[in-house]
Design a protein around this motif. Sequence first.
Motif, short mmCIF file in Angstrom:
data_model
loop_
_atom_site.label_atom_id
_atom_site.label_comp_id
_atom_site.label_asym_id
_atom_site.label_seq_id
_atom_site.Cartn_x
_atom_site.Cartn_y
_atom_site.Cartn_z
N PHE A 153 10.66 5.50 -5.01
CA PHE A 153 10.01 4.49 -4.18
C PHE A 153 10.22 3.10 -4.75
O PHE A 153 10.17 2.91 -5.96
CB PHE A 153 8.52 4.77 -4.05
N THR A 154 10.45 2.14 -3.88
CA THR A 154 10.62 0.76 -4.33
C THR A 154 9.25 0.08 -4.37
O THR A 154 8.26 0.61 -3.87
CB THR A 154 11.52 -0.02 -3.35
N GLN A 155 9.25 -1.08 -5.00
CA GLN A 155 7.99 -1.83 -5.07
C GLN A 155 7.49 -2.19 -3.67
O GLN A 155 6.30 -2.23 -3.41
CB GLN A 155 8.17 -3.08 -5.90
N ALA A 156 8.46 -2.45 -2.79
CA ALA A 156 8.08 -2.81 -1.41
C ALA A 156 7.36 -1.64 -0.74
O ALA A 156 6.38 -1.83 -0.02
CB ALA A 156 9.32 -3.20 -0.61
N ILE A 200 5.51 0.58 -2.23
CA ILE A 200 4.14 0.63 -2.76
C ILE A 200 3.29 -0.45 -2.12
O ILE A 200 2.16 -0.21 -1.69
CB ILE A 200 4.15 0.46 -4.30
N GLN A 201 3.88 -1.66 -2.02
CA GLN A 201 3.08 -2.78 -1.49
C GLN A 201 2.76 -2.60 -0.01
O GLN A 201 1.76 -3.11 0.47
CB GLN A 201 3.81 -4.10 -1.71
N SER A 202 3.62 -1.83 0.69
CA SER A 202 3.31 -1.62 2.10
C SER A 202 2.06 -0.75 2.24
O SER A 202 1.37 -0.80 3.25
CB SER A 202 4.50 -0.95 2.80
N PHE A 203 1.78 0.04 1.24
CA PHE A 203 0.59 0.89 1.27
C PHE A 203 -0.62 0.20 0.65
O PHE A 203 -1.74 0.37 1.09
CB PHE A 203 0.86 2.18 0.48
N ARG A 204 -0.38 -0.50 -0.45
CA ARG A 204 -1.51 -1.06 -1.19
C ARG A 204 -1.26 -2.54 -1.42
O ARG A 204 -0.29 -2.92 -2.08
CB ARG A 204 -1.68 -0.35 -2.52
N ASN A 205 -2.13 -3.36 -0.92
CA ASN A 205 -1.97 -4.79 -1.03
C ASN A 205 -2.25 -5.24 -2.46
O ASN A 205 -3.35 -5.12 -2.96
CB ASN A 205 -2.96 -5.45 -0.06
N MET A 206 -1.23 -5.75 -3.11
CA MET A 206 -1.36 -6.04 -4.54
C MET A 206 -0.33 -7.13 -4.87
O MET A 206 0.82 -7.01 -4.46
CB MET A 206 -1.04 -4.77 -5.30
N PRO A 207 -0.70 -8.16 -5.61
CA PRO A 207 0.29 -9.18 -5.96
C PRO A 207 1.42 -8.59 -6.84
O PRO A 207 1.16 -7.71 -7.66
CB PRO A 207 -0.51 -10.25 -6.71
N SER A 208 2.65 -9.09 -6.63
CA SER A 208 3.80 -8.49 -7.32
C SER A 208 3.66 -8.52 -8.82
O SER A 208 4.01 -7.55 -9.52
CB SER A 208 5.07 -9.24 -6.92
N GLU A 244 -4.47 3.81 -11.72
CA GLU A 244 -4.75 5.01 -10.93
C GLU A 244 -4.50 4.78 -9.46
O GLU A 244 -4.07 5.70 -8.75
CB GLU A 244 -6.18 5.48 -11.20
N ASN A 245 -4.75 3.54 -9.02
CA ASN A 245 -4.49 3.24 -7.61
C ASN A 245 -3.00 3.37 -7.31
O ASN A 245 -2.61 3.86 -6.25
CB ASN A 245 -4.97 1.83 -7.28
N ILE A 246 -2.15 2.92 -8.24
CA ILE A 246 -0.70 3.03 -8.03
C ILE A 246 -0.30 4.50 -7.98
O ILE A 246 0.50 4.92 -7.12
CB ILE A 246 0.05 2.33 -9.18
N LEU A 247 -0.87 5.29 -8.90
CA LEU A 247 -0.52 6.71 -8.92
C LEU A 247 -0.87 7.34 -7.57
O LEU A 247 -0.10 8.11 -7.02
CB LEU A 247 -1.29 7.43 -10.03
N ARG A 248 -2.05 6.97 -7.05
CA ARG A 248 -2.47 7.54 -5.78
C ARG A 248 -1.54 7.10 -4.65
O ARG A 248 -1.21 7.88 -3.76
CB ARG A 248 -3.90 7.10 -5.44
N THR A 249 -1.13 5.84 -4.73
CA THR A 249 -0.23 5.33 -3.70
C THR A 249 1.09 6.10 -3.72
O THR A 249 1.62 6.49 -2.67
CB THR A 249 0.03 3.84 -3.93
N LEU A 250 1.57 6.31 -4.95
CA LEU A 250 2.82 7.06 -5.07
C LEU A 250 2.66 8.46 -4.49
O LEU A 250 3.54 8.99 -3.82
CB LEU A 250 3.25 7.14 -6.54
N TYR A 251 1.50 9.06 -4.75
CA TYR A 251 1.27 10.40 -4.24
C TYR A 251 1.29 10.40 -2.70
O TYR A 251 1.89 11.26 -2.07
CB TYR A 251 -0.08 10.94 -4.73
N LYS A 252 0.65 9.36 -2.13
CA LYS A 252 0.59 9.31 -0.67
C LYS A 252 1.98 9.11 -0.07
O LYS A 252 2.32 9.69 0.96
CB LYS A 252 -0.35 8.19 -0.21
N LEU A 253 2.79 8.28 -0.74
CA LEU A 253 4.16 8.07 -0.28
C LEU A 253 4.94 9.38 -0.30
O LEU A 253 5.67 9.72 0.64
CB LEU A 253 4.85 7.03 -1.15
#
Lengths: 464, 296
Positions: free
Chosen positions: A332-335, A337-345, A312-321
């Motif tokens: 959106f690229t993985q980079a 997403i990671q710029s918004f949400r700190n998460m190991p690859s 759900e956090n990823i979904l929210r991040t995508l929404y914000k992007l």
Amino acid sequence: MDGFTLFPPPSFWDNWLSFWRFEDINVLWVLMGSILLGMSASVIGGFAFLRKRSLIGDALAHAALPGVMMAFLLFQTRDPLIIFIGALCSSFIGFFLIDWLPKNTKIKADTALAITLSFFFAIGLMLLSYIQGLEVSNKSGLDNILFGQAAAMTEEDIQLLTYVTLFTLITVVLFFQKFRLIAFNQDFARTIGMAVHRYELLLALLIVMSVVVGLQLVGVVLMAAILLTPIAAARFWSNQLSHILIIASMLGALSAIISTQLSYLAPAMPTGPWMVVSLSVLFILSLLFAPKKGLVKRYFEFQALRQQVAEENILRTLYKLLERKEFMHNHFTQADIQSFRNMPSSCLQSTLKQLGKKGLIKASTQGVQLTQSGLERATQLTRRHRLWENYLNQQAKLLPEQVHQQAERIEHILTDAQEAQLQRELSNSQSDPHGNAIPTTHKADKTQDAISSTSNTRGGENFD
Amino acid sequence: MINDIWILATASLVAAACALVGVFLILRRQALMGDAISHSVLLGIVLAYLITDSRALPVMLGGAVLIGLLTAWLSDSLHRIGKLQNDASIGIVFTLFFAIGVILVSLYTGQIDLDQECILYGEIAFIPFDTLTIGGGGNIADGFEIGPRAFWSIAIVFMIVLISILITFHRLQTVAFHPNLALSLGINTVFWHYFLMTLVSMTTVASFDAVGAILVVALLVIPASSAYLVAKSLKGMLWSAIAYSQTSVAIGYTLAYQLDSAISASISVSAGLLLLLTILILEIQKKRTHNLQKAS
């Protein structure tokens, strides 16, 4: 230790078969008796457990010892009834001492328990050693009650055991409602005019009786476990008292069968310890594997929740992007997403894979993209997040900087009904305290149209 | 005669060590944990003996401390993870450990010079016959006898307990009386909890030969409780606990001699009687001051 075998194999099986064929009719009686004891002790122990006096059985069993020895010393007989009454008396004295000490002196309740237990036990042992120095008949076997010896029980022992345990079980069934009320809400019981004190005394009598009658079988030292472990194990299986008590009595009966059998197969073996070990195994199994509250089940639930939160956090991040690009661009690229949400690859990739499987996102050459259902879900989560932020800001008067962390947690567990209620109660449900628009979900399909054709500029406006 | 002196010396060291540790157990409201550890220590002793085949003091101490700390840790974890009441989780753990210990003892009776009797009473009357010798180059007959093994075990443990208490007195005091203050001062209360549990385990294992696994609870809890009733400070409580324990040893030994009963049980009984006497005197005093207040 070489060449040491516990039981020579052939005779072990012979013994085992002869045990279950009940070639010795006494075996059947002992088995019945121990099952009844296991059941009644577990049930009555359940009430002690609920009253938060789990170790009372331990103290009472130890306190019975001087009574047994005194009865033997005074009447020079092994008649079970006399011994039983002696034990009952001294156990009751112990019971009152445990009650009296913390009420009348500085001594705390747990210390009072330990004092009573060890003092009475010491008196019992002193008398036992004194008796063993005397020239009296049939004194041998008196020490069986320390660790329990099922095989040494006589017919009269079993008769008494049967009567007492049946009495206990029937009383508990008859007064179940009253005992339950006392166990859970004593003050309430008192206000509705129940004679709480009388029932407490009855309960105490039942506990003392179950403990005392079990001494032959389980022994003084380990009686505590028979009252305590079954109920602790059963608690993992259900939330309803009647079910818990029934399960506890089953566990008690099962361990009684196992240990009685062992006592016959290896006569030198005391029964009590085996009963405790089998009960403990049942307890550990319950702790781990019980269907609702077992540790394994809880672990998997925890993992599932973590997975859900990550998705759900990823979904929210995508929404914000998406929001940042004003819904013009849905790749959106993985980079990103990671710029918004700190998460190991590695975690991000596995979560993205899961989301793809559920059809909430799809992978494209430029990266990942929300599908229609994914967007709906993401919108809903964002909406809940921002509604909650508003709620905290308006109703709980938190500053805008303080609300994000809490909303981040609550967004995963809010329900539709709660969402609607929030909507109703908030005066401003257009934008959150940070000034971001609160999206509405029923427009989601329209939005999707807007997004799928990236040239359409109406997309952004739908979210105002 | 010389045997009686050894027995008395051992008994009074056991009682003193137990009383010192017991004071902190009572103050920290861990009396039941003391009960639990003294039971589970049996398993530690049996396992240490079966694994190493030796009865040397360090081995026994190691086994007992390990099992003692395991008991404390498991009870605590069960309390947190299994969401059981504190005393329930203690009860489950120690009964299991003790049961396994008793089973092992009855399985290997031939190999361990332990039996069910000795778990209960200890065998303080026989300790003078199990002596330690030093020197002699492995040949026992040439060595120099220095006294009973049990005496030296408890003497060493008593010294350890005494020195630990002397060195850490102020810390123990803070942790015992103001656990919250200790926490806010940044004192690691968990460490001090397990430190106390280590002392309890060591004391019980060294007392095991003399008084058995269960009566040690009486020596841990009862003299310290009597002291708790009369003392006004921690130092006073420690001193009066020792006084109570030594008086119990003296009375108990006489009692055992007169009645021909077990020495360890008699000592525990006299400790209990002293506690009852103390309570009685305090009650009478309370009544008297009450009456005086009424009269004036």
